[in-house]
Design a protein around this motif. Structure first.
Motif, PDB file in Angstrom:
ATOM      1  N   ALA A 145       0.856  -1.213   0.120  1.00  9.91           N
ATOM      2  CA  ALA A 145       0.083  -0.238   0.050  1.00  9.91           C
ATOM      3  C   ALA A 145       1.072   1.273   0.124  1.00  9.91           C
ATOM      4  CB  ALA A 145      -0.830   0.011   1.163  1.00  9.91           C
ATOM      5  N   CYS A 146       0.535   2.154  -0.798  1.00  8.20           N
ATOM      6  CA  CYS A 146       1.444   3.387  -1.024  1.00  8.20           C
ATOM      7  C   CYS A 146       1.446   4.082   0.464  1.00  8.20           C
ATOM      8  CB  CYS A 146       0.492   4.146  -1.941  1.00  8.20           C
ATOM      9  SG  CYS A 146       0.859   3.752  -3.691  1.00  8.20           S
ATOM     10  N   THR A 147       0.522   3.823   1.212  1.00  3.33           N
ATOM     11  CA  THR A 147       0.678   4.475   2.664  1.00  3.33           C
ATOM     12  C   THR A 147       1.742   3.843   3.438  1.00  3.33           C
ATOM     13  OG1 THR A 147      -1.081   3.174   3.326  1.00  3.33           O
ATOM     14  CG2 THR A 147      -1.662   5.232   2.566  1.00  3.33           C
ATOM     15  N   THR A 148       2.229   2.528   3.121  1.00  2.00           N
ATOM     16  CA  THR A 148       3.049   2.052   3.874  1.00  2.00           C
ATOM     17  C   THR A 148       4.563   1.835   3.096  1.00  2.00           C
ATOM     18  OG1 THR A 148       2.443  -0.051   3.297  1.00  2.00           O
ATOM     19  CG2 THR A 148       1.380   0.959   5.416  1.00  2.00           C
ATOM     20  N   GLY A 149       4.525   2.124   2.009  1.00  2.00           N
ATOM     21  CA  GLY A 149       5.601   1.846   0.896  1.00  2.00           C
ATOM     22  C   GLY A 149       7.056   2.335   1.596  1.00  2.00           C
ATOM     23  N   ASP A 150       7.115   3.408   2.564  1.00  2.00           N
ATOM     24  CA  ASP A 150       8.479   3.690   2.984  1.00  2.00           C
ATOM     25  C   ASP A 150       8.794   3.174   4.249  1.00  2.00           C
ATOM     26  OD1 ASP A 150       8.787   5.368   0.439  1.00  2.00           O
ATOM     27  OD2 ASP A 150       7.533   7.110   1.570  1.00  2.00           O
ATOM     28  N   SER A 151       8.037   2.283   4.717  1.00  2.00           N
ATOM     29  CA  SER A 151       8.280   1.619   6.024  1.00  2.00           C
ATOM     30  C   SER A 151       9.606   0.570   5.965  1.00  2.00           C
ATOM     31  CB  SER A 151       7.212   0.790   6.435  1.00  2.00           C
ATOM     32  OG  SER A 151       6.918  -0.370   5.365  1.00  2.00           O
ATOM     33  N   GLY A 152      10.194   0.413   4.958  1.00  2.00           N
ATOM     34  CA  GLY A 152      11.358  -0.455   4.812  1.00  2.00           C
ATOM     35  C   GLY A 152      11.045  -1.936   4.821  1.00  2.00           C
ATOM     36  N   LEU A 153       9.875  -2.209   4.784  1.00  2.00           N
ATOM     37  CA  LEU A 153       9.457  -3.719   4.722  1.00  2.00           C
ATOM     38  C   LEU A 153      10.105  -4.488   3.304  1.00  2.00           C
ATOM     39  CD1 LEU A 153       5.804  -3.568   6.123  1.00  2.00           C
ATOM     40  CD2 LEU A 153       8.167  -3.779   7.259  1.00  2.00           C
ATOM     41  N   TRP A 154      10.218  -3.566   2.436  1.00  2.00           N
ATOM     42  CA  TRP A 154      10.605  -4.204   1.098  1.00  2.00           C
ATOM     43  C   TRP A 154      11.877  -3.506   0.896  1.00  2.00           C
ATOM     44  CZ3 TRP A 154       6.304  -5.204  -3.155  1.00  2.00           C
ATOM     45  CH2 TRP A 154       5.388  -6.385  -2.574  1.00  2.00           C
ATOM     46  N   SER A 155      13.146  -4.013   0.455  1.00  2.00           N
ATOM     47  CA  SER A 155      14.174  -3.385   0.185  1.00  2.00           C
ATOM     48  C   SER A 155      15.481  -4.327  -0.332  1.00  2.00           C
ATOM     49  CB  SER A 155      14.890  -2.490   1.440  1.00  2.00           C
ATOM     50  OG  SER A 155      15.389  -3.548   2.177  1.00  2.00           O
ATOM     51  N   ASN A 156      16.137  -3.769  -1.315  1.00  2.00           N
ATOM     52  CA  ASN A 156      17.477  -4.532  -1.659  1.00  2.00           C
ATOM     53  C   ASN A 156      16.981  -5.977  -2.109  1.00  2.00           C
ATOM     54  OD1 ASN A 156      20.172  -4.568  -2.230  1.00  2.00           O
ATOM     55  ND2 ASN A 156      20.636  -5.381  -0.445  1.00  2.00           N
ATOM     56  N   ASN A 157      16.131  -6.141  -2.999  1.00  2.00           N
ATOM     57  CA  ASN A 157      15.876  -7.331  -3.632  1.00  2.00           C
ATOM     58  C   ASN A 157      16.062  -7.592  -5.045  1.00  2.00           C
ATOM     59  OD1 ASN A 157      14.042  -8.978  -1.167  1.00  2.00           O
ATOM     60  ND2 ASN A 157      13.058  -7.035  -1.704  1.00  2.00           N
ATOM     61  N   ARG A 158      16.706  -8.634  -5.535  1.00  2.00           N
ATOM     62  CA  ARG A 158      17.085  -8.638  -6.894  1.00  2.00           C
ATOM     63  C   ARG A 158      16.573  -9.668  -7.634  1.00  2.00           C
ATOM     64  NH1 ARG A 158      22.565  -6.575  -7.657  1.00  2.00           N
ATOM     65  NH2 ARG A 158      22.925  -7.911  -9.148  1.00  2.00           N
ATOM     66  N   ALA A 159      16.515  -9.449  -8.932  1.00  2.00           N
ATOM     67  CA  ALA A 159      16.144 -10.685  -9.813  1.00  2.00           C
ATOM     68  C   ALA A 159      16.852 -10.614 -11.100  1.00  2.00           C
ATOM     69  CB  ALA A 159      14.453 -10.544 -10.107  1.00  2.00           C
ATOM     70  N   SER A 160      17.135 -11.584 -11.620  1.00  2.00           N
ATOM     71  CA  SER A 160      17.821 -11.630 -12.982  1.00  2.00           C
ATOM     72  C   SER A 160      17.756 -13.248 -13.566  1.00  2.00           C
ATOM     73  CB  SER A 160      19.205 -11.334 -12.705  1.00  2.00           C
ATOM     74  OG  SER A 160      20.068 -12.286 -12.086  1.00  2.00           O
ATOM     75  N   GLY A 161      17.913 -12.987 -14.916  1.00  2.00           N
ATOM     76  CA  GLY A 161      17.757 -14.490 -15.730  1.00  2.00           C
ATOM     77  C   GLY A 161      16.216 -14.833 -15.579  1.00  2.00           C
ATOM     78  N   ALA A 162      15.183 -14.245 -15.397  1.00  2.00           N
ATOM     79  CA  ALA A 162      13.640 -14.226 -15.537  1.00  2.00           C
ATOM     80  C   ALA A 162      13.151 -13.845 -16.599  1.00  2.00           C
ATOM     81  CB  ALA A 162      13.051 -14.080 -14.200  1.00  2.00           C
ATOM     82  N   LEU A 163      12.015 -14.468 -17.016  1.00  2.00           N
ATOM     83  CA  LEU A 163      11.358 -13.554 -18.037  1.00  2.00           C
ATOM     84  C   LEU A 163      10.729 -12.239 -17.592  1.00  2.00           C
ATOM     85  CD1 LEU A 163       9.118 -16.607 -19.689  1.00  2.00           C
ATOM     86  CD2 LEU A 163      11.349 -15.526 -20.295  1.00  2.00           C
TER      87      LEU A 163
END
Length: 1459
Positions: free
Chosen positions: A347-365
Motif C-alpha cells: 500500500a502506498c501509505t506503507t511503502g516507505d516503511s522499509g519492509l521491502w528493500s534490496n531485492n534482486r532478480a535476474s535471468g527471469a522472463l
C-alpha cells in the motif's frame, strides 16, 4: 551426543509421524555436530497415511504435529560472490570471501545472463583462501561485473552458495523417481491424533534438503513441498516458534518452502536451487522473507520435456501474490523460467516503511510482476520499490492491475522493457472517471552495460519455455531495442493476461490517466545493430487512446538524443471492419510527453506525434480531406467550402512550428503553446452503436485534426459486435479556440474534459449543431446561464438578441469556466472550458416558432407583447416563451416577383435553463400547427402574419435544423376512389387515398403536429344492410400530407356509400367527403360435416359436427359473424324411401361463434343400416341457406356384439341405368333392406357400373351367412322388385360371393346380364392385348440373353472353370431348393460380413422363408475369433489380428513394509 562430531546416523523410514518432539540440536547455538541422514522411502503408489483433519501427509513424509527441531552445524559463510568473471572452461572460481568450505562439498554458481538454466553446480576439490577448485569445467560465462553511473555503483556478480550440510533430509531414489518426481516432504501443521487436535512447530537451521518435494501437489490445502508450514502458529520467544534459516534446498521436485495460514514465520538466508514451480511460496501473514537465494525456478509446463501450451501459470520464484504484511529484504532470484517476484505490491501509505528493500532478480522472463486477476495490497494505490532487476528477458517490472501505482527506487538494467505499466479501470462504457496515475520516481534505467554480450545474452526460440510463453513477449527481447519504460496504458478492463497477450488491450481506454516521471536516471541508450534502444516508447499493442506523461528532474548519462523517445506508427492491420473500421485509431496519434522543467528535452516543451501521418498518402490508413465531416465544408446556404483555403494545415495545432524528429516519429515542441488532452464523449445510450467519427477539431488559423476513436472490443457469438465507443481524445492548445464537427447527428448530451489541467487552464470550444434545440451547458452538474441570458423585471428568463457578429461571444482570456453562447446564425454553441471540470452540453427539448411579418424597425418591434399573447393562447407561463432571434429579409413574392421586405421573429417555447421541466411539447406543437393550418395567428399576436414555421423536438427535420412552413389547409381531396366489386368480408380491390391541399392546390405535407398528425376516419353512410359493418384500417393518420387506407372491407353484401371525416383535430371536423356507390357481392358458401361418433348404434346418441366452407378458397370458415348474422343447422331424414327410420334427438342446433361450428350431440336412429340425413344450414336473417346429405351407417347392439365366423363380399345387380349421384342412396336402400338381421352385419358397401351393381361386405355367423345368401338367392328366383326413385326394377339373375358366381340350389340360372356396360368388355379386351404384348417382349429378351450367354461361353471364355460340389453342398442345395451355388457371385472375401457361408454352415434362407409349424431351423454363424461351439461371441480388438504378441499385464504394486 550433540558434541560428538564423529556420529554418523542414518534414519531410514517410509514416514515419520511426530506428535511429540524430534530433536537433533537444541538451537542454532547448540547444533547437532555429527552427521544425520534422514532417508525416506516411497513412490507415487505408496500407501498414504490416514488422516482425519489438517493437510493430508500422503506418503514419504515427515509430519511435525508436535515439535521438530533440526539444527546443523553452521558452516560460516554460506554464500559469496565471484570477484572475477568465470569464463567457459575455467576449473577454479575466485570469490569475494575466504570461505571455510571443504573438499567434497557441493556448491552452486548462479546464472548472470537471461537463461535460468545457465546456473551450474560443482563439487569442490580444494579451497585455498578465496579460490575454489572444481571437479569440472565451467560451461557458461558467469560475470563479476560492476560499473558506476552518476556516482551509483551497479554490480552484476554471480552468487556462489554452499549446498552441503551435516543434517540432510533426502528422498530415496528408485527406478523412475525422476519421472515421477516424488521426493521426501516435511509438513509442519495440525492433525487430529489420540482424541485431540495437535498443532506442530518446526525449527530448521543448516539443514540440507535433497530430492524433496512431490511434484503436482500444489494446492494451498495440500501443498506437498520440500518444507511446508500449514495452519500453525509461530510466536517469537516461545517454544512453538517456527523458522527456517540457512538451509539448502537443491534438486527438488516441487517448491522448496511453503507458508500457508501462518503468521510471523521467519524464512532467512536459505539457498534454493532447482525447484519445480516457485522456490518460496508465501500465503501467510507477516511472514519475514530475508536474505534468501533462489536459483533455477522451473516452469512445470516444460519440466521433463513437457510441452503444455494451455498451461498459463505465471508463478514467481518468490511467490507472494496472496501474502499480506510480507517482509521482503535482501532476497535474490538468479534464474526463473517465469517471474522472479510475483507480489501484490505494498500500500502506498506503507511503502516507505522499509519492509521491502534490496531485492534482486535476474535471468527471469519477468523480474517483478502482478496480473489483472491478482489481489492487490490496496484498492487505491500500491508501490514497488527497492528492486534491482537485471537481464530479465521480457520485463523488469510488469504491472497490470486496478490501483494506481508508484514505482520508485528501483534499478532496471538490460531488461527487455524496464517498466511496463497498465492501470485498469474504471470502464469508459459507463462514463466512469477516476484520477488514476502511474508514478515512476527515482529509478535508474540502463539500456546496456559494457558486459552485455550479443552472443550470450540471447534466448533461443526453440527453448520450450520461450516457445510456450509467446503471449508474454515484450517488445524489447532482441539484442537491440531495449526499452526503459513504456507509456502507461490506462484501460477500462482486464486484458486477461497471462492467458492473453500481456501488452494487448481488450477494453476501451479509460477516460482519465496520467504518468509522472520524476528524478530518474537514464543511461546507455543509443544505436545498436539493426536499430536503437529507447528510453520511452508507446505501447505498440495499444490502438485506442493515450494518456500523457509528465517528466521532471531527469538525469542522463550516455544517452543519444535520438534514443529518448519512440512513438509507434499506427497499425494498418487494425484498419478493418472488426477493429478500427476505415481509418487508424488514435492512441499512436495522441501520445504526448510533457517536459515540465527542461530536463528531458533540454527545454520546457512537449513531444507530440504526427497526427496527420499518411494524410492523403497511403490510402490504407483512410486519412485525407475526403474524411472531413461534410458539415464543416458546407456553408449554411449549402455552398461547398474549399478545404485548401479553409483548412490547409493538417494535424495537431501548431506542430508545424515544432521540430520533426524522424527517429522519435514525433515533434520536439517548445513551450510557446501549452498543449492539453481534451476528452470528448457522447453520453447517449447509443454511444457504442451510433458512429460520430471522424470527429474534426478545427482551429480558425486553418488547422484540422481528425479523430477516429477506439476500436471494437466486443465479441458476440464468435464475431465482433460492431460496436465502438464514441469517446474521443484530441490534443488542443490552451488559450485558443477550437471548433468541433461530427460526422453524424449530434448526440443529445456530450461531455468534455480538459485532462490534467488547473482551474486557469482554459480553451474556447464550440460544437456545430443544426438543431434549433437549446444547448444547455453544465459545469460539474451546475447549469451555466448563456452569456446573453438574463432575468427581466418579472423574473422571466430572457435572451438579449445579437445585434453585431459575435456580440455575446465568450472570451477564453476571461477564463470563466462554462461561459457560453448559442449563435443561431452560425448554428454553433461556444463555451469556455477550464481545468479538469466536467462540462456537459445537453440538447434540451424546445419548440421554435417563427412568424414572418411585414418589415418593421426595431422601434416598432413589440416582441414582448407577442410573447404574452402567444403564451395566453397556449395557456402557459410567459416565462416559457421568449424571442431568440430576429431576421430581416428581402425576397420575391407573387407572380410578378415583387420585392417584399419582411421581418421574421423566432420564438422559443421551453423551460428556462435549470428549471424543472413542465412544458408539454406535444400539446403545444399541436396547438400551434392546427392554429396556423386552420385559421391564422393575426388576431393572436395582433399583427399580419405572412408565414408561420415551426421546429418541434425529436423530429427528422429537427436533426437537420429545418424549420417547417405551416401551410393553410384548403380542402380534403379523395385522390384515389374506392373500387368494390368484391365479396363481403374481402378488402376493396382499390383502397382510397386522401390528401389535404392548400389554396394553391399544393399538398399540405406537414399536417398537424409531428406527434399529433391529422386523423381521418371512414364509416358507412348508407347501404343495403343495417347489419353491415366497415372493418379493417378505418382510421388512418396523415403522413407527409397523405392518408392511405388499407385492408378496408364491408361485412355484408349489397350497395353502400362511405363517409370520410377528419376526426383529429376536432376543429377540422368540417373536412369530409362521401364516396361513390360500392357494390359488395355475397360469398360462395358450402357445407362441411364430420361424424364424431365412431361406434354408431341404434337408439344411442350420435354426434355430428357441421361447419361452413368457402368454396372459392376451399377453406373452412371459423369467423361466422363476418356479416353480423347468426346461424343454425337442422337435421332431418332425407327420404324415407331410402331410410325407413325415425330421426330423434335435438334436430336444430346453433353455430358457436367462437369456433364457427354447430354440433348435433344426440341424434338417434331406430333402425340399422345406412341412413341419408339431410342437414340444412341457414342464416338469420335468411340471407344464406345451404344443404347437404350425410350418410350415417349404424348397427344394432346385437350386431355389434356378433361373434364373426365368416366374412364375405356379396354382389347384387339391378337392371337400371347407373347414376353416380343417386347410386349412394340406392345402395343405402338395398343395404337397409338386408341389414336388419341379428346374426349378420354389413360393415361397408359400394356400387359400380354394370347396370347398377351393389357390393355388400358382411360379417356373420355361419348360420347368418347361409340365411342371408339363401334369402338373396330366393328373392332373385322369385323376381323381387326394388323401386329406385319411382323406377321399379326386378333383381337381375346375378349373385357373387367373394368374386365367385353363386348358383345355390334354388337361384335358377345365374348369367351375366345383357345390359352390362360396354366398358367392362372393353377393359377385358384391353387387358388381353396387354398380356399378349408383354409375353412377346419377354420371350424375345429371354432368347437374346441365352444367345449372349452361349456366345460368351464358347467364344470369349471357353475355358471357364467349373467346380464339383461336395455331398454336403449338394445336400444344402437340395434342402434350399436352389438350382445354383452363388458363392463367387455373393462374395469375394471370406469375412464374417460377407454373404458367403463358411464351410460346414448352411446358407441363409431368403427373407420371408416360411418353415413348417413345429419345425426347427439351426443357423450357425462363425465370426473371426469364435468357434462354432463357442456359446457367446467375444469382442475382437484390432490388435488381435496383428502379429504383435499380447502385452503382459501390469503387476499390482506391492506395499512397502514400514522401517
Amino acid at each position: 551426543m550433540l558434541d560428538n562430531s564423529s556420529l554418523d546416523i542414518l534414519l531410514e523410514a517410509d514416514y515419520i509421524h511426530i506428535t511429540g518432539r524430534l530433536v537433533a540440536g537444541w538451537s542454532q547455538a547448540q547444533p547437532f555436530r555429527g552427521r544425520l541422514r534422514i532417508l525416506l522411502n516411497g513412490h507415487q503408489r505408496s500407501e498414504v497415511f490416514p488422516h482425519v483433519s489438517g493437510a493430508p501427509p500422503g506418503a514419504k513424509f515427515i509430519g511435525a504435529f508436535g515439535g521438530l527441531q533440526l539444527h546443523g552445524v553452521d558452516p560460516g559463510i554460506i554464500r559469496t560472490r565471484l570477484s572475477e568473471t568465470a569464463n567457459v572452461g575455467d576449473q577454479t572460481l575466485t570469490v569475494e570471501d575466504n570461505v571455510g568450505w571443504s573438499a567434497g562439498n557441493e556448491i552452486l554458481l548462479t546464472t548472470t545472463d537471461y537463461n535460468s538454466w545457465h546456473t551450474e553446480t560443482f563439487t569442490i576439490t580444494s579451497v585455498s583462501g578465496n579460490v575454489i577448485s572444481l571437479n569440472d569445467s565451467v560451461r557458461f560465462t558467469h560475470l563479476a561485473y560492476n560499473t558506476t553511473i552518476d556516482g551509483t555503483t551497479l554490480e552484476m556478480k554471480a552468487e556462489v552458495a554452499l549446498l552441503t550440510r551435516n543434517i540432510k533430509i533426502e528422498g530415496n531414489e528408485y527406478t523412475g523417481s525422476e519421472s515421477e518426481s516424488f521426493g521426501a516432504r516435511v509438513l509442519v501443521g495440525q492433525t487430529f491424533y489420540d482424541g485431540e487436535q495437535r498443532a506442530g512447530f518446526g525449527q530448521f537451521s543448516n539443514v540440507e534438503f535433497f530430492h524433496t518435494g512431490q511434484e503436482g501437489f500444489t494446492e494451498n490445502y495440500d501443498a506437498r513441498f520440500s518444507l511446508t508450514f500449514m495452519d500453525t502458529t509461530s510466536t517469537p520467544g516461545q517454544i512453538m516458534y517456527s523458522f527456517v534459516k540457512r538451509c539448502a534446498f537443491h534438486n527438488g521436485y516441487s517448491t522448496a518452502i511453503g507458508a500457508f495460514a501462518i503468521q510471523g514465520l521467519e524464512i532467512d538466508e536459505n539457498t534454493v536451487h532447482h525447484t519445480v514451480g516457485p522456490g518460496i511460496r508465501v500465503e501467510g501473514t507477516d511472514v519475514e522473507v530475508t536474505n534468501n537465494l533462489v536459483a533455477l525456478s522451473i516452469w512445470p509446463g516444460s519440466y521433463l520435456d513437457r510441452s503444455e501450451p494451455f498451461n498459463i501459470e505465471y508463478e514467481g520464484a518468490f511467490e507472494g501474490s496472496l501474502s499480506t504484511g510480507l517482509v521482503l529484504i535482501n532476497n535474490t532470484v538468479a534464474g526463473a523460467e517465469r517471474l522472479g517476484f510475483h507480489l501484490p505490491g505494498q500500500a502506498c501509505t506503507t511503502g516507505d516503511s522499509g519492509l521491502w528493500s534490496n531485492n534482486r532478480a535476474s535471468g527471469a522472463l519477468i523480474g517483478v510482476g502482478i496480473f489483472p486477476e491478482d489481489p492487490a495490497a490496496d484498492a487505491t494505490c500500491v508501490t514497488y520499490s527497492g528492486f534491482t532487476l537485471w537481464k530479465n528477458f521480457d520485463f523488469g517490472i510488469y504491472y497490470n492491475n486496478e490501483p494506481s501505482v508508484v514505482l520508485k527506487n528501483n534499478r532496471l538494467i538490460e531488461n527487455g522493457i524496464g517498466i511496463f505499466p497498465m492501470v485498469i479501470g474504471p470502464s469508459a462504457t459507463g462514463h466512469a472517471y477516476a484520477d488514476k496515475y502511474c508514478e515512476i520516481d527515482d529509478n535508474i534505467f540502463v539500456g546496456k552495460t559494457s558486459s552485455f554480450s550479443y552472443t550470450d545474452d540471447v534466448m533461443s526460440s526453440s527453448d520450450e519455455n520461450i516457445a510456450l510463453s509467446g503471449q508474454g513477449r515484450g517488445s524489447g527481447t532482441g539484442t537491440c531495442g531495449k526499452i526503459g519504460f513504456m507509456m502507461t496504458t490506462f484501460t477500462g478492463g482486464s486484458n486477461a493476461s497471462p492467458f492473453k497477450p500481456f501488452m494487448n488491450i481488450m477494453s476501451y481506454n479509460a477516460i482519465g490517466g496520467r504518468t509522472m516521471v520524476d528524478g530518474n536516471l537514464f543511461a546507455n541508450y543509443g544505436s545498436c545493430t539493426g536499430g536503437r534502444d529507447h528510453v520511452i516508447t508507446t505501447n505498440p499493442s495499444n490502438e485506442d487512446g493515450a494518456h500523457p506523461a509528465y517528466i521532471t528532474n531527469a538525469r542522463w548519462e550516455n544517452v543519444e538524443p535520438d534514443s529518448k523517445v519512440f512513438f509507434h506508427k499506427e497499425s494498418v492491420g487494425k484498419i478493418n471492419s472488426a477493429d478500427c473500421v476505415d481509418m487508424a485509431c488514435d492512441a499512436k496519434k495522441k501520445a504526448m510527453i510533457v517536459d515540465e522543467d527542461g530536463s528531458f528535452l533540454n527545454h520546457v516543451g512537449f513531444v507530440l506525434p504526427d497526427s496527420a501521418s499518411e494524410w492523403d498518402g497511403d490510402r490504407r490508413y483512410g486519412l485525407g480531406d475526403y474524411r472531413i465531416p461534410k458539415v464543416m465544408l458546407t456553408t449554411p446556404d449549402g455552398q461547398k467550402i474549399d478545404v485548401n483555403s479553409y483548412a490547409p494545415k493538417k494535424g495537431i495545432f501548431k506542430t508545424d512550428n515544432c521540430t520533426w524528429n524522424s527517429n522519435w516519429r514525433g515533434f520536439d515542441c517548445q513551450d510557446f503553446y501549452d498543449w492539453r488532452l481534451l476528452t470528448i464523449e457522447s453520453m447517449d445510450g447509443d454511444t457504442e452503436t451510433r458512429r460520430l467519427s471522424p470527429v474534426a477539431v478545427f482551429n480558425p488559423e486553418g488547422y484540422i485534426d481528425l479523430i477516429n476513436g477506439p476500436q471494437d472490443h466486443g465479441w458476440c457469438s464468435g464475431y465482433t459486435c460492431r460496436k465502438r465507443l464514441s469517446t474521443f481524445q484530441a490534443i488542443v492548445a490552451l488559450d485558443n479556440p477550437f471548433d468541433i464537427f461530427l460526422s453524424s447527428t449530434n448526440p443529445r448530451q456530450m461531455r468534455y474534459m480538459l485532462m490534467n489541467s488547473n482551474s486557469d487552464d482554459c480553451v474556447r470550444l464550440s460544437i456545430w449543431s443544426l438543431q434549433q434545440n437549446r444547448l444547455e451547458v453544465e459545469v460539474d452538474g451546475v447549469v451555466k446561464m448563456p452569456k446573453n441570458g438574463y432575468l427581466d423585471s418579472n423574473g422571466r428568463f430572457r435572451l438579449n438578441l445579437q445585434n453585431t457578429n459575435h456580440q455575446h461571444m465568450p472570451e477564453v482570456a476571461d477564463k470563466v469556466n462554462g461561459e457560453n453562447y448559442l449563435s443561431r446564425a452560425e448554428s454553433t454553441l461556444f463555451w469556455v472550458q477550464c481545468g479538469s471540470s466536467e462540462v456537459t452540453v445537453t440538447m434540451k427539448d424546445v419548440i421554435v416558432v417563427s412568424f414572418t411579418l411585414p418589415a418593421m424597425t426595431e422601434e416598432e418591434f413589440f416582441g414582448e407583447k407577442i410573447v404574452e399573447n402567444l403564451a395566453a393562447f397556449l395557456d402557459m407561463d410567459p416565462n416559457k416563451v421568449r424571442v431568440v432571434n430576429i431576421v430581416s429579409d428581402t425576397s420575391s413574392s407573387g407572380r410578378r416577383k415583387r420585392s417584399l421586405q419582411t421581418t421574421t421573429f423566432y420564438i422559443e417555447i421551453a423551460d428556462a435553463p435549470g428549471e424543472t421541466p413542465t412544458v408539454d411539447y406535444d400539446t403545444v406543437g399541436a396547438k400551434v400547427c392546427n392554429q396556423a393550418q386552420l385559421s391564422t395567428f393575426d388576431e393572436i399576436i395582433n399583427a399580419t402574419v405572412l408565414f408561420t414555421a415551426i421546429q418541434e423536438p425529436n423530429t427528422p427535420g429537427a436533426q437537420s435544423g429545418q424549420m417547417v412552413t405551416l401551410q393553410k389547409s384548403g380542402q380534403l381531396v379523395m385522390d384515389t376512389a374506392i373500387v368494390g366489386d368484391v365479396q363481403e368480408g374481402r378488402a376493396f380491390s382499390v383502397q382510397p387515398k386522401f390528401k389535404v391541399i392548400d389554396d394553391n392546390g399544393d399538398v399540405v405535407t406537414y399536417l398537424g403536429a409531428y406527434t399529433s398528425p391529422w386523423v381521418i376516419e371512414a364509416s358507412i353512410q348508407s347501404g343495403s344492410s343495417s347489419r353491415a359493418r366497415l372493418l379493417g384500417n378505418t382510421t388512418v393518420t396523415f403522413v407527409d400530407g397523405w392518408a392511405n387506407f388499407t385492408n378496408m372491407y364491408i361485412t355484408n353484401r349489397g350497395d353502400y356509400i362511405l363517409q370520410f371525416n377528419i376526426t383529429d383535430p376536432p376543429s377540422a371536423a368540417n373536412f369530409s367527403l362521401a364516396s361513390n356507390t360500392i357494390t359488395i357481392n355475397g360469398r360462395n358458401l358450402g357445407p362441411h360435416a364430420e361424424l364424431k361418433t365412431t361406434n354408431r348404434l341404434v337408439g344411442f346418441p350420435i354426434e355430428l359436427e357441421v361447419q361452413l366452407e368457402d368454396k372459392d378458397t376451399n377453406s373452412l370458415i371459423s369467423d361466422i359473424e363476418w356479416a353480423n348474422l347468426t346461424w343454425t343447422a337442422t337435421a332431418s331424414i332425407f327420404d324415407v324411401a331410402f331410410c325407413p327410420s325415425t330421426l330423434g334427438g335435438t334436430l336444430t342446433v346453433p353455430f358457436d361463434p367462437s369456433t364457427g361450428k354447430a354440433s348435433f350431440l344426440n341424434l338417434q336412429l331406430n333402425r340399422p343400416g345406412k341412413c341419408p340425413v339431410k342437414v340444412t344450414i341457414e342464416s338469420d336473417p335468411v340471407e344464406y341457406t345451404v344443404e347437404m346429405v350425410v350418410l350415417i351407417d349404424l348397427l344394432t347392439q346385437q350386431q355389434k356384439n356378433l361373434v364373426t365366423e365368416e366374412t364375405h363380399t356379396l354382389e347384387l345387380k339391378f337392371p337400371i341405368s347407373y347414376d353416380s349421384d343417386r347410386a349412394p342412396y340406392w345402395t343405402a336402400q338395398v343395404r337397409n333392406y338386408y341389414g336388419d338381421k341379428t346374426n349378420m352385419r354389413i360393415t361397408s358397401d359400394g356400387h359400380r357400373r354394370g347396370s347398377f351393381v351393389v357390393t355388400l361386405n358382411i360379417e356373420a355367423t355361419s348360420t347368418g351367412y347361409n340365411e342371408t345368401i339363401t334369402t338373396m338367392c330366393g328373392e332373385i328366383q322369385n323376381g323381387t322388385t326394388f323401386t329406385f326413385d319411382n323406377t321399379t326394377v326386378t333383381m337381375s339373375n346375378y349373385l357373387t360371393v367373394d368374386g365367385v358366381t353363386y348358383y345355390g340350389v334354388s337361384c335358377g340360372d345365374i348369367v351375366e346380364s345383357d345390359d352390362d356396360d360396354d366398358d367392362r368388355h372393353r377393359k377385358d379386351n384391353d387387358l388381353e392385348t396387354v398380356y399378349i404384348v408383354v409375353i412377346v417382349i419377354l420371350s424375345v429378351l429371354v432368347v437374346a440373353l441365352l444367345a449372349i450367354l452361349l456366345l460368351y461361353k464358347f467364344y470369349f471364355h471357353p475355358k471357364a472353370q467349373t467346380r464339383d460340389l461336395t455331398a454336403t453342398q449338394r445336400g444344402f442345395m437340395h434342402q434350399n431348393m436352389r438350382g445354383d451355388y452363388l458363392v463367387d457371385s455373393l462374395s469375394k472375401e471370406d469375412t464374417f460380413t460377407s454373404l458367403r457361408s463358411r464351410a460346414g454352415s448352411p446358407p441363409m434362407p431368403p427373407v420371408g422363408t416360411a418353415y413348417p409349424s413345429g419345425g426347427t431351423f439351426d443357423l450357425h454363424v462363425q465370426t473371426p475369433g469364435r468357434g462354432l461351439d463357442s456359446p457367446v461371441p467375444r469382442v475382437i480388438q484390432p490388435s488381435t489380428f496383428s502379429d504383435r504378441p499380447p502385452k503382459p499385464p501390469t503387476p499390482e504394486p506391492a506395499f512397502l513394509v514400514r522401517k
